[in-house]
Design a protein around this motif. Structure first.
Motif, mmCIF file in Angstrom:
data_model
loop_
_atom_site.group_PDB
_atom_site.id
_atom_site.type_symbol
_atom_site.label_atom_id
_atom_site.label_comp_id
_atom_site.label_asym_id
_atom_site.label_seq_id
_atom_site.Cartn_x
_atom_site.Cartn_y
_atom_site.Cartn_z
ATOM 1 N N SER A 1 0.818 -1.222 0.000
ATOM 2 C CA SER A 1 0.000 0.000 0.000
ATOM 3 C C SER A 1 0.842 1.259 0.000
ATOM 4 O O SER A 1 0.357 2.331 -0.386
ATOM 5 C CB SER A 1 -0.937 0.011 1.212
ATOM 6 N N LEU A 2 2.107 1.172 0.427
ATOM 7 C CA LEU A 2 2.971 2.349 0.479
ATOM 8 C C LEU A 2 3.373 2.837 -0.906
ATOM 9 O O LEU A 2 3.906 3.945 -1.033
ATOM 10 C CB LEU A 2 4.233 2.036 1.304
ATOM 11 N N PHE A 3 3.134 2.047 -1.938
ATOM 12 C CA PHE A 3 3.426 2.485 -3.300
ATOM 13 C C PHE A 3 2.344 3.428 -3.839
ATOM 14 O O PHE A 3 2.480 3.943 -4.940
ATOM 15 C CB PHE A 3 3.566 1.279 -4.229
ATOM 16 N N VAL A 4 1.277 3.608 -3.073
ATOM 17 C CA VAL A 4 0.197 4.523 -3.450
ATOM 18 C C VAL A 4 0.364 5.808 -2.652
ATOM 19 O O VAL A 4 0.189 5.817 -1.427
ATOM 20 C CB VAL A 4 -1.188 3.906 -3.191
ATOM 21 N N ALA A 5 0.722 6.886 -3.325
ATOM 22 C CA ALA A 5 0.903 8.186 -2.675
ATOM 23 C C ALA A 5 -0.316 9.058 -2.948
ATOM 24 O O ALA A 5 -1.258 8.661 -3.640
ATOM 25 C CB ALA A 5 2.174 8.853 -3.188
ATOM 26 N N ASP A 6 -0.305 10.265 -2.401
ATOM 27 C CA ASP A 6 -1.455 11.165 -2.562
ATOM 28 C C ASP A 6 -1.652 11.577 -4.016
ATOM 29 O O ASP A 6 -2.783 11.724 -4.479
ATOM 30 C CB ASP A 6 -1.273 12.417 -1.699
ATOM 31 N N ASP A 7 -0.567 11.793 -4.731
ATOM 32 C CA ASP A 7 -0.682 12.314 -6.091
ATOM 33 C C ASP A 7 -0.024 11.420 -7.142
ATOM 34 O O ASP A 7 0.121 11.809 -8.293
ATOM 35 C CB ASP A 7 -0.069 13.718 -6.171
ATOM 36 N N PHE A 8 0.392 10.214 -6.735
ATOM 37 C CA PHE A 8 1.079 9.350 -7.682
ATOM 38 C C PHE A 8 0.969 7.892 -7.234
ATOM 39 O O PHE A 8 1.007 7.601 -6.034
ATOM 40 C CB PHE A 8 2.564 9.739 -7.789
ATOM 41 N N VAL A 9 0.818 6.995 -8.215
ATOM 42 C CA VAL A 9 0.801 5.553 -7.948
ATOM 43 C C VAL A 9 1.935 4.914 -8.731
ATOM 44 O O VAL A 9 2.002 5.033 -9.955
ATOM 45 C CB VAL A 9 -0.547 4.909 -8.351
ATOM 46 N N ASP A 10 2.822 4.259 -8.012
ATOM 47 C CA ASP A 10 3.960 3.573 -8.647
ATOM 48 C C ASP A 10 3.481 2.189 -9.097
ATOM 49 O O ASP A 10 3.687 1.184 -8.422
ATOM 50 C CB ASP A 10 5.111 3.465 -7.643
ATOM 51 N N TRP A 11 2.857 2.159 -10.291
ATOM 52 C CA TRP A 11 2.170 0.955 -10.731
ATOM 53 C C TRP A 11 3.112 -0.237 -10.914
ATOM 54 O O TRP A 11 2.753 -1.382 -10.571
ATOM 55 C CB TRP A 11 1.435 1.227 -12.047
ATOM 56 N N ALA A 12 4.289 -0.014 -11.462
ATOM 57 C CA ALA A 12 5.201 -1.125 -11.738
ATOM 58 C C ALA A 12 5.647 -1.805 -10.447
ATOM 59 O O ALA A 12 5.588 -3.029 -10.315
ATOM 60 C CB ALA A 12 6.411 -0.617 -12.519
ATOM 61 N N HIS A 13 6.081 -1.005 -9.462
ATOM 62 C CA HIS A 13 6.521 -1.573 -8.191
ATOM 63 C C HIS A 13 5.333 -2.079 -7.370
ATOM 64 O O HIS A 13 5.472 -3.054 -6.618
ATOM 65 C CB HIS A 13 7.312 -0.534 -7.396
ATOM 66 N N LEU A 14 4.193 -1.435 -7.512
ATOM 67 C CA LEU A 14 2.981 -1.909 -6.833
ATOM 68 C C LEU A 14 2.601 -3.300 -7.328
ATOM 69 O O LEU A 14 2.249 -4.182 -6.533
ATOM 70 C CB LEU A 14 1.832 -0.927 -7.084
#
Length: 306
Positions: A260-273
Motif C-alpha cells: 500500500s505504500l506504493f500509493v501516494a497522494d498524487d502518484f501511484v507507482d504501478w510497476a513496483h505496486l
C-alpha cells in the motif's frame, strides 16, 4: 462406413444415450458448459495475469497508451528495486513470522479444543462452543479501537512488557483471536466425522485417551489439520486493516502494508505496486493450486457422519 458407425455407437454408449437423436442435445450442453467454464477462468485469472505482466514491464511501458497485454521488453528490475530501495525483505520476514506463528498456535489449540468438543459431553459444551465460534461473527472493524487500546497498554502484563503497539506480538495475538474460533470449528466438525469406535478400540488395546488421540485419531485428521493450517496462514498473511492500525514502522509492518505504500497522494507507482502485489499474492495462489484437495477434504469431512 462400418468403422464410423461402430465409433459413433461406442461414443453414444459411453455417454449413456438411449438413441442417437440425443447426440445434438448433449453436444450443445457440453459446448455451453465449456464456454461458461472458459469465461469463468478468464474472469478469475485475468487480474492475476495483468498484475504479473505489469510487474514485468518497465515504468515507461506501464504508463503507455494503448495498454499492452504482453510485455515488449520483459524485465525483473521492478522486483530487484523494491528489495533494494525499500526494506521489503523485512516486510516479507514480518509477514512470514506472524503468519507461521499464528498458524502454529491456531492449529495446535484448535485441534485439541476441537477434539474435546467432539468427544466430551461436559456441562456447557454447546454454550461454550457457541461463544467461541460467535466471537468470530463480530465484524472485525468493530474491534479496532479495543484492540488498539489493549495493545497500547496491555492489562495485567503492561507493567512487565510495556506497550505492544508496533510489534509482531500484537499482530500474532490479534490474528489468533480471529483465526482460532475458525480452527476450532473446522477441527470439531472433522473429528465428528471420525468414528468414536476408533477411540474405544484404542482404549481396549491399552492406550490412554491421550495416546489414542496422538497415535490413532491425529494421523487420520491430517486433511483437516492441513486445511486449518492453510486457511489460517492465508488469512494472517493477507490481513490489512489491523496491520495498518497496530503497526507504524518496518520493524512490524507486513507485506499488505508495504504494498500500500506504493500509493501516494498524487502518484501511484504501478510497476513496483504490481511487483509487490505479486509477491504478496504468491502464497495464496500456490496453496490454491497445489493444496486444493486438502482444503476441500478438510472442510467437507465433517459433513458425513458414520
Amino acid at each position: 462406413m462400418s468403422t464410423k458407425r461402430s465409433t459413433l455407437d461406442s461414443v453414444v454408449d459411453a455417454l449413456g444415450l438411449d438413441t442417437e437423436d440425443e447426440w445434438p442435445y448433449i453436444v450443445r450442453e457440453r459446448l455451453l458448459a465449456y464456454a461458461l467454464l472458459a469465461v469463468y477462468v478468464v474472469v478469475i485469472w485475468f487480474p492475476i495475469y495483468y498484475i504479473l505482466i505489469t510487474s514485468l514491464k518497465p515504468t515507461t511501458e506501464v504508463l503507455q497508451i494503448p495498454v499492452t497485454f504482453v510485455p515488449s521488453h520483459p524485465t525483473i528490475s521492478n522486483y530487484i528495486e523494491i528489495f533494494q530501495n525499500r526494506p521489503f525483505g523485512t516486510f516479507t520476514l514480518n509477514s512470514l513470522v506472524v503468519a507461521v506463528t499464528t498458524t502454529v498456535i491456531c492449529v495446535t489449540l484448535g485441534t485439541v479444543t476441537g477434539y474435546s468438543f467432539s468427544r466430551y459431553d461436559f456441562f456447557g459444551n454447546k454454550a461454550l462452543l457457541l461463544s467461541i465460534v460467535g466471537a468470530r461473527m463480530i465484524p472485525p472493524i468493530a474491534l479496532i479501537v479495543p484492540f488498539f487500546s489493549i495493545m497500547s497498554n496491555p492489562p495485567l502484563i503492561g507493567g512487565l512488557t510495556g506497550s505492544l503497539y508496533d510489534t509482531r506480538i500484537a499482530l500474532i495475538l490479534t490474528y489468533t483471536f480471529f483465526n482460532l474460533p475458525f480452527a476450532v470449528w473446522i477441527m470439531k466438525n472433522y473429528f465428528d466425522g471420525v468414528p468414536e469406535s476408533l477411540d474405544e478400540q484404542a482404549r481396549i488395546d491399552g492406550c490412554s485417551r491421550w495416546e489414542g488421540f496422538v497415535k490413532i485419531i491425529l494421523p487420520m485428521a491430517k486433511p483437516g489439520i492441513a486445511a486449518t493450517a492453510i486457511l489460517a496462514f492465508i488469512f494472517s498473511w493477507n490481513e490489512f486493516v489491523f496491520a495498518l492500525v497496530l503497526t507504524s514502522s518496518p520493524q512490524a509492518q507486513t507485506l499488505p502494508i508495504a504494498v500500500s505504500l506504493f500509493v501516494a497522494d498524487d502518484f501511484v507507482d504501478w510497476a513496483h505496486l504490481a511487483a509487490g502485489g505479486m509477491i504478496a499474492a504468491l502464497p495464496g495462489i500456490l496453496f490454491g493450486l497445489f493444496f486444493q484437495r486438502y482444503i476441500v477434504s478438510g472442510l467437507t469431512q465433517g459433513a458425513v457422519k458414520e
